[in-house]
Design a protein around this motif. Structure first.
Motif, mmCIF file in Angstrom:
data_model
loop_
_atom_site.group_PDB
_atom_site.id
_atom_site.type_symbol
_atom_site.label_atom_id
_atom_site.label_comp_id
_atom_site.label_asym_id
_atom_site.label_seq_id
_atom_site.Cartn_x
_atom_site.Cartn_y
_atom_site.Cartn_z
ATOM 1 N N GLY A 1 0.797 -1.219 0.000
ATOM 2 C CA GLY A 1 0.000 0.000 0.000
ATOM 3 C C GLY A 1 0.831 1.271 0.000
ATOM 4 O O GLY A 1 0.296 2.362 -0.213
ATOM 5 N N ARG B 1 4.724 -0.687 -2.648
ATOM 6 C CA ARG B 1 3.990 0.012 -3.710
ATOM 7 C C ARG B 1 4.839 0.116 -4.967
ATOM 8 O O ARG B 1 4.353 -0.158 -6.083
ATOM 9 C CB ARG B 1 3.583 1.404 -3.222
ATOM 10 C CG ARG B 1 2.992 2.307 -4.302
ATOM 11 C CD ARG B 1 2.563 3.643 -3.725
ATOM 12 N NE ARG B 1 2.279 4.599 -4.785
ATOM 13 C CZ ARG B 1 3.171 5.417 -5.334
ATOM 14 N NH1 ARG B 1 4.444 5.394 -4.898
ATOM 15 N NH2 ARG B 1 2.837 6.247 -6.297
ATOM 16 N N ASP C 1 -2.256 -5.203 1.617
ATOM 17 C CA ASP C 1 -1.853 -4.261 2.648
ATOM 18 C C ASP C 1 -2.932 -4.199 3.719
ATOM 19 O O ASP C 1 -4.097 -3.944 3.411
ATOM 20 C CB ASP C 1 -1.615 -2.864 2.068
ATOM 21 C CG ASP C 1 -0.704 -2.038 2.971
ATOM 22 O OD1 ASP C 1 0.486 -1.878 2.622
ATOM 23 O OD2 ASP C 1 -1.171 -1.560 4.019
ATOM 24 N N GLY D 1 -3.024 -1.967 5.930
ATOM 25 C CA GLY D 1 -3.353 -0.562 6.132
ATOM 26 C C GLY D 1 -3.194 -0.110 7.557
ATOM 27 O O GLY D 1 -3.799 0.880 7.977
ATOM 28 N N GLY E 1 -6.035 -0.741 10.811
ATOM 29 C CA GLY E 1 -6.162 -1.363 9.500
ATOM 30 C C GLY E 1 -7.168 -0.642 8.635
ATOM 31 O O GLY E 1 -8.172 -0.129 9.128
ATOM 32 N N SER E 2 -6.873 -0.590 7.317
ATOM 33 C CA SER E 2 -7.764 0.050 6.361
ATOM 34 C C SER E 2 -7.399 -0.424 4.969
ATOM 35 O O SER E 2 -6.220 -0.637 4.674
ATOM 36 C CB SER E 2 -7.628 1.574 6.438
ATOM 37 O OG SER E 2 -8.228 2.190 5.319
ATOM 38 N N SER E 3 -8.366 -0.589 4.103
ATOM 39 C CA SER E 3 -8.110 -1.047 2.738
ATOM 40 C C SER E 3 -7.799 0.099 1.783
ATOM 41 O O SER E 3 -7.500 -0.126 0.609
ATOM 42 C CB SER E 3 -9.325 -1.818 2.213
ATOM 43 O OG SER E 3 -10.468 -0.971 2.174
ATOM 44 N N ALA E 4 -7.840 1.336 2.279
ATOM 45 C CA ALA E 4 -7.699 2.503 1.401
ATOM 46 C C ALA E 4 -6.360 2.516 0.676
ATOM 47 O O ALA E 4 -6.286 2.846 -0.522
ATOM 48 C CB ALA E 4 -7.872 3.783 2.214
ATOM 49 N N ALA E 5 -5.265 2.184 1.372
ATOM 50 C CA ALA E 5 -3.936 2.240 0.759
ATOM 51 C C ALA E 5 -3.824 1.250 -0.392
ATOM 52 O O ALA E 5 -3.328 1.584 -1.480
ATOM 53 C CB ALA E 5 -2.864 1.965 1.802
ATOM 54 N N ALA E 6 -4.280 0.018 -0.175
ATOM 55 C CA ALA E 6 -4.227 -0.991 -1.232
ATOM 56 C C ALA E 6 -5.103 -0.596 -2.419
ATOM 57 O O ALA E 6 -4.709 -0.744 -3.585
ATOM 58 C CB ALA E 6 -4.650 -2.349 -0.689
ATOM 59 N N GLY F 1 -6.805 -6.934 1.822
ATOM 60 C CA GLY F 1 -6.496 -6.314 3.103
ATOM 61 C C GLY F 1 -6.162 -7.282 4.211
ATOM 62 O O GLY F 1 -6.205 -6.916 5.389
#
Length: 301
Positions: free
Chosen positions: A17, A22, A39, A41, A49-54, A72
């Motif tokens: 991510g 990356r 990722d 996140g 944790g968060s899926s935004a980066a991936a 994620g």
């Protein structure tokens, strides 16, 4: 010579991510690979944790016409790793490349470090590489093709103040690589390690800004991409940073045979200079080569 391409190949990059992961994922996708962007996140210490980066990296890849999907899962979670691998198989039917890049930091001197911090770092770096490798291993064997890169560090190879947990984890991965390189040979599975020097969120507080500016993560990526290519070597620890590349090796001196009769601590002390003499030192391919040297010395060789 022809450009290195990955058309028809499927790659999983963990911790993709941001930072190094990356860049590895973007370059693999630019060269034709279909990529799972894994990722969790989380923060640098592994929390949250968060899926935004991936998802953001997937969007970057799709923007230049590449193929990618986000995942994620935590690399330390068995079910999550199984889901990541199944996601790749469902989408593309094969897995050719694993770049085990995910990691966390919990730096403290050993006296001040809680065991929970030691265990967390070992878990993410070691088991977070072992579990994805195990999950793709049989797939790669069935294909008679696979490329795996684990991520080590100069801290593991040489030490760094305040990073006993990180150093232990990173050198453990070299032992892991050294066995997988042997077990994967007959099935064309090559296993290598990258030791990066790069400006990421894990290093931003460790170096001056003017140094970090010269240590872009993308300067490490060419080494990683080569190490997962069809023409990659196996069992190599490549160090990379700021446009410089080198190979790290463990060498063993030829040593001396002191015999068995009356062997004492004092004899070891008195022969220490000969024991550590670098003349004739070698980098062995497997542990049996070291044993062979000891048997040779017993026989007077």
């Amino acid at each position: 010579m022809a450009d290195i391409r990955f058309d028809g190949k499927v790659a999983i990059v963990t911790g993709a991510g941001g930072g190094l992961g990356r860049q590895h994922a973007l370059e693999l996708a630019r060269r034709g690979a279909k990529v799972v962007i894994n990722d969790l996140g989380g923060s640098m210490d592994g929390s949250g944790g968060s899926s935004a980066a991936a998802e953001a990296v997937v969007a970057e890849i799709k923007a230049f016409g590449g193929e990618a999907i986000a995942n994620g899962s935590s690399v330390t979670d068995d079910a999550g790793v199984a889901n990541m691998v199944q996601q790749a198989m469902d989408a593309w039917g094969r897995i050719d490349i694993l770049v085990a890049n995910a990691g966390i930091l919990r730096d403290k001197t050993f006296s001040k470090m809680e065991m929970a911090d030691f265990e967390a770092v070992m878990n993410v770096h070691v088991m977070g590489s072992v579990k994805p490798a195990k999950a793709v291993w049989e797939i790669m064997k069935a294909q008679n093709y696979g490329r795996i890169v684990v991520t080590t560090s100069s801290t593991g190879l040489y030490g760094n103040f305040g990073q006993s947990n990180y150093g232990a984890a990173k050198l453990a991965l070299i032992g892991f690589m050294n066995t997988l390189k042997l077990e994967g040979q007959k099935n064309n599975i090559h296993v290598n390690a990258i030791s990066p020097v790069a400006a990421t969120r894990m290093t931003e507080n460790l170096m001056p800004a003017e140094v970090l500016a010269k240590l872009k993560p993308e300067y490490v990526t060419p080494a990683v991409v080569y190490l997962v290519s069809e023409e990659a070597p196996t069992g190599v620890v490549m160090t990379a940073g700021a446009g410089a590349f080198a190979q790290a090796r463990i060498y063993e001196t030829e040593g001396v045979y002191l015999g068995e009769g009356g062997l004492s601590v004092e004899e070891v002390r008195d022969n220490f200079a000969r024991i550590t003499d670098p003349t004739g030192q070698q980098a062995y391919v497997n542990g049996g080569e070291q044993s062979g040297k000891f048997f040779r010395k017993m026989q007077g060789g």
